[in-house]
Design a protein around this motif. Sequence first.
Motif, PDB file in Angstrom:
ATOM      1  N   LEU A  45     -32.863   5.482  30.433  1.00 59.43           N
ATOM      2  CA  LEU A  45     -33.468   5.933  31.685  1.00 59.43           C
ATOM      3  C   LEU A  45     -32.481   5.618  32.806  1.00 59.43           C
ATOM      4  N   ALA A  46     -31.518   6.506  32.974  1.00 61.38           N
ATOM      5  CA  ALA A  46     -30.378   6.238  33.856  1.00 61.38           C
ATOM      6  C   ALA A  46     -30.117   7.430  34.769  1.00 61.38           C
ATOM      7  N   PRO A  47     -30.906   7.575  35.834  1.00 62.92           N
ATOM      8  CA  PRO A  47     -30.741   8.750  36.703  1.00 62.92           C
ATOM      9  C   PRO A  47     -29.359   8.868  37.325  1.00 62.92           C
ATOM     10  N   LEU A  48     -28.736   7.742  37.642  1.00 65.66           N
ATOM     11  CA  LEU A  48     -27.422   7.808  38.275  1.00 65.66           C
ATOM     12  C   LEU A  48     -26.390   8.418  37.333  1.00 65.66           C
ATOM     13  N   ILE A  49     -26.423   8.025  36.068  1.00 59.21           N
ATOM     14  CA  ILE A  49     -25.479   8.563  35.089  1.00 59.21           C
ATOM     15  C   ILE A  49     -25.702  10.060  34.893  1.00 59.21           C
ATOM     16  N   GLU A  55     -26.971  19.024  42.453  1.00 56.87           N
ATOM     17  CA  GLU A  55     -28.297  18.915  41.841  1.00 56.87           C
ATOM     18  C   GLU A  55     -29.102  17.833  42.554  1.00 56.87           C
ATOM     19  N   GLN A  56     -29.086  17.848  43.878  1.00 57.11           N
ATOM     20  CA  GLN A  56     -29.729  16.797  44.654  1.00 57.11           C
ATOM     21  C   GLN A  56     -31.234  16.746  44.396  1.00 57.11           C
ATOM     22  N   GLU A  57     -31.881  17.920  44.320  1.00 52.22           N
ATOM     23  CA  GLU A  57     -33.334  17.944  44.121  1.00 52.22           C
ATOM     24  C   GLU A  57     -33.715  17.323  42.778  1.00 52.22           C
ATOM     25  N   LEU A  58     -32.944  17.635  41.745  1.00 55.54           N
ATOM     26  CA  LEU A  58     -33.214  17.069  40.426  1.00 55.54           C
ATOM     27  C   LEU A  58     -32.965  15.567  40.425  1.00 55.54           C
ATOM     28  N   PHE A  59     -31.902  15.133  41.081  1.00 62.57           N
ATOM     29  CA  PHE A  59     -31.603  13.703  41.162  1.00 62.57           C
ATOM     30  C   PHE A  59     -32.727  12.958  41.881  1.00 62.57           C
TER      31      PHE A  59
END
Length: 363
Positions: A45-49, A55-59
Motif C-alpha cells: 500500500l504505497a501511493p507514493l511509489i 495523474e494528480q487526481e488518481l494520486f
Amino acid sequence: MIIIIGSGVIGLFTALRLLENGKKVKLIDSDEINGKATDASVGMLAPLIEAKPYEQELFDLMLDSKRIWDEFLKKKYFVNQTQLKKNSSLLVAVNKDDEERIYFKKNFFKKLGFETQILDPKRTLKIEPNLNSNINCSLLCEKHNQVEPMLLKNYLLKQIKNMGGEIIKVGRIEKFLFSNSKLKIHNLCFEAEKIIIACGVWSSNLLSKSISISFPTRPIKGVSMLFKTEKKLFTNNIWFRNIYIAPRNLNFLAVGATEDEKGFDDSISLDEIHFITKSLWEYLPEIEKLKFQNIFAGLRSGVIDGNPIIGNLKHNKNIICAFGHFRHGILLAPITAEIVCNYVFDLDLKKKFNFFSPKRFNL
C-alpha cells in the motif's frame, strides 16, 4: 437490498461498508470466493511509489484511501487478522539508468510535497544487508503500509457473513437483466433497489452484453510468486526496475512482476516464471535459500485513461460501477467503498470524486 456482482476485494469492501450502514447486501459471483487479481497482488500500500506525472487526481484518491488504511492500523483485531502493518519502501538502483530514474523520482516526489532519502550503497546495505552488494544507491520512502491479500479477503468474507450478508454462487455470469427493482441472472431472480458492478476485468463485457454499454477497458495480467526462507531477509518493501518484493510474516516473501496484455488468458507461462526467477538471481545473493511455495496470476482491469470507474450510469442511476482499478485495487478498495456508499444513499459527493464517474465517457 443492494446486490454486488463480483466478490474481489472491491466488492467485499463495498459490501461490508454497506452492511455497516444498515443496508441488506447480497454478493453474487461465479465462484463463492473469487478475486484472482486480489490473490496475485503482493499487498503493498504505497501511493507514493505508484504516483506518476499527470495523474494528480488518481494520486489524491490513493492518498485518501491510504488515510483509511492508517485508521485500520488502530483496530487491533483487523491488524491481527490481515497482518496489516506499517513499513517503508526502498527503490534500489543497480546501474546508472536505475540511478537516474531514482533521482528523477526523488525530484518528482518533492514536487508532490513528499521528502524522500537517497542512500548510498553502505547505508542501503545497513538497512537491508541481504541485498546484493553491487548496488549504486537507493531511495527510501517512509510511512507506507502492507497487508496480506488472502488474509484480507478471508477477514472481509467472515465479517460480511457475520453481519448477515449473503454470498451466492451462480456459475459463470455472462449477462443480467435489471428493471423495476428486479435483477435476473440465469433463471434466478432477486429484489434489488440498486446493483453494483464490481467484477473487475469482466465488468465491461458484462455491461456490454447486458445493457449495450461498453467502457474502454482491457485485461492486464499480473503474476506473483510466494517463497519461504529460513530467516527473515528483508524489513522493507523492495522495488527494483522490473520486480518488487514484499516481506511477510513467518519468513515468507511475495515477489511480483509483469504487466502482460494477453487478452483474457490468465494461464502462467514458463517465460513468466523465468523472468521472475532470473531477476531474483540478479538482485539477491541468497536466492538458493528461497523455497518456492506458490505462484498466482490475475487479470487486472485497465482503463484507457488510467483511472478507475466509480459511480452510477448516466442513463440508469441504479447501476453503479466500481471497477478499472488496474494494479491499485487493494490500495483503493476502502475509498471506493466510501464513494459507492454515497451513490447508494444518494448523498452529496465531494466534487473531486466526480472525476472518476462513468459519465466522463458519456455513459
